[in-house]
Write a protein that holds these residues in place. Sequence first.
Motif, PDB file in Angstrom:
ATOM      1  N   ASP A 286       0.734  -1.195  -0.026  1.00 56.71           N
ATOM      2  CA  ASP A 286      -0.137   0.003   0.000  1.00 56.71           C
ATOM      3  C   ASP A 286       0.917   1.429   0.001  1.00 56.71           C
ATOM      4  OD1 ASP A 286      -2.322  -1.419  -0.226  1.00 56.71           O
ATOM      5  OD2 ASP A 286      -2.723  -1.198   1.933  1.00 56.71           O
ATOM      6  N   SER A 287       2.214   1.088   0.188  1.00 60.29           N
ATOM      7  CA  SER A 287       2.888   2.293   0.316  1.00 60.29           C
ATOM      8  C   SER A 287       2.850   3.114  -0.950  1.00 60.29           C
ATOM      9  CB  SER A 287       4.226   1.988   0.494  1.00 60.29           C
ATOM     10  OG  SER A 287       4.730   1.495   1.809  1.00 60.29           O
ATOM     11  N   GLU A 288       2.923   2.716  -2.201  1.00 55.68           N
ATOM     12  CA  GLU A 288       2.885   3.468  -3.383  1.00 55.68           C
ATOM     13  C   GLU A 288       1.607   4.131  -3.478  1.00 55.68           C
ATOM     14  OE1 GLU A 288       4.255   1.729  -6.833  1.00 55.68           O
ATOM     15  OE2 GLU A 288       5.958   0.760  -5.891  1.00 55.68           O
ATOM     16  N   LEU A 289       0.504   3.378  -3.250  1.00 50.29           N
ATOM     17  CA  LEU A 289      -0.829   3.735  -3.174  1.00 50.29           C
ATOM     18  C   LEU A 289      -1.093   4.819  -2.543  1.00 50.29           C
ATOM     19  CD1 LEU A 289      -3.988   1.731  -3.310  1.00 50.29           C
ATOM     20  CD2 LEU A 289      -3.741   3.497  -1.668  1.00 50.29           C
ATOM     21  N   VAL A 290      -0.758   4.724  -1.051  1.00 49.86           N
ATOM     22  CA  VAL A 290      -0.703   6.000  -0.273  1.00 49.86           C
ATOM     23  C   VAL A 290      -0.042   7.350  -0.794  1.00 49.86           C
ATOM     24  CG1 VAL A 290      -0.250   6.942   2.149  1.00 49.86           C
ATOM     25  CG2 VAL A 290      -0.962   4.611   1.700  1.00 49.86           C
ATOM     26  N   THR A 291       1.205   7.137  -1.254  1.00 52.28           N
ATOM     27  CA  THR A 291       2.131   8.091  -2.001  1.00 52.28           C
ATOM     28  C   THR A 291       1.285   8.595  -3.030  1.00 52.28           C
ATOM     29  OG1 THR A 291       4.177   6.867  -1.015  1.00 52.28           O
ATOM     30  CG2 THR A 291       4.418   8.658  -2.718  1.00 52.28           C
ATOM     31  N   ALA A 292       0.680   7.948  -3.910  1.00 52.58           N
ATOM     32  CA  ALA A 292      -0.074   8.782  -4.964  1.00 52.58           C
ATOM     33  C   ALA A 292      -1.257   9.340  -4.473  1.00 52.58           C
ATOM     34  CB  ALA A 292      -0.566   7.496  -5.908  1.00 52.58           C
ATOM     35  N   VAL A 293      -2.018   8.890  -3.598  1.00 50.77           N
ATOM     36  CA  VAL A 293      -3.071   9.471  -2.976  1.00 50.77           C
ATOM     37  C   VAL A 293      -2.620  10.692  -2.338  1.00 50.77           C
ATOM     38  CG1 VAL A 293      -4.848   9.480  -1.359  1.00 50.77           C
ATOM     39  CG2 VAL A 293      -4.645   7.676  -2.789  1.00 50.77           C
TER      40      VAL A 293
END
Length: 171
Positions: A46-53
């Motif tokens: 989820d790290s990349e996803l949170v960074t994108a959000v």
Amino acid sequence: MPGRSLTRRTAVGAALVAPLVVTACDIDPPSRDDGSADAAPPPPEDSELVTAVVAALVRARSVVEAATLSVPDLTPLLEPVATAHAAHLQVLEGAVADADVPTPPPPLVPADRAGALTAVRRSEQRLLREVRRGSVDAASGDLARVLASMAASTAQHGAALAEPPAGQEGS
């Protein structure tokens, strides 16, 4: 400035979404049985996803700020949107390293009310797509719920900023 009229559909939708928004705006897991209150980091996937959000929120916030600077009369209309962005960033704060939070270049927003509102609407639509995608793709159930809540909030603000259809300005 008069507000939009409240329809039955809007009232029912708000009643159904309000408990979700109130209860889902926290990604801290329940406290552990051993009494420690340490929050578990989000799953690595989820790290990349949170960074994108977070990046999408920062971009959207910068567009709202630019619009209020460009057309100060929009401040009362855009203040709830700016407040929501700040709250959403606060919820996700700590889940992304400071080095990963982008500093977007200042957006160019037209100096007229209609152009500035169009820029904000487009920005909010991009944010909504990113947050919806995140809520579907999240490995963590807590994160998925938080992002779904953020998507609901963003959709509501987008609806509030929407122009009434031609010929229905007074209804």
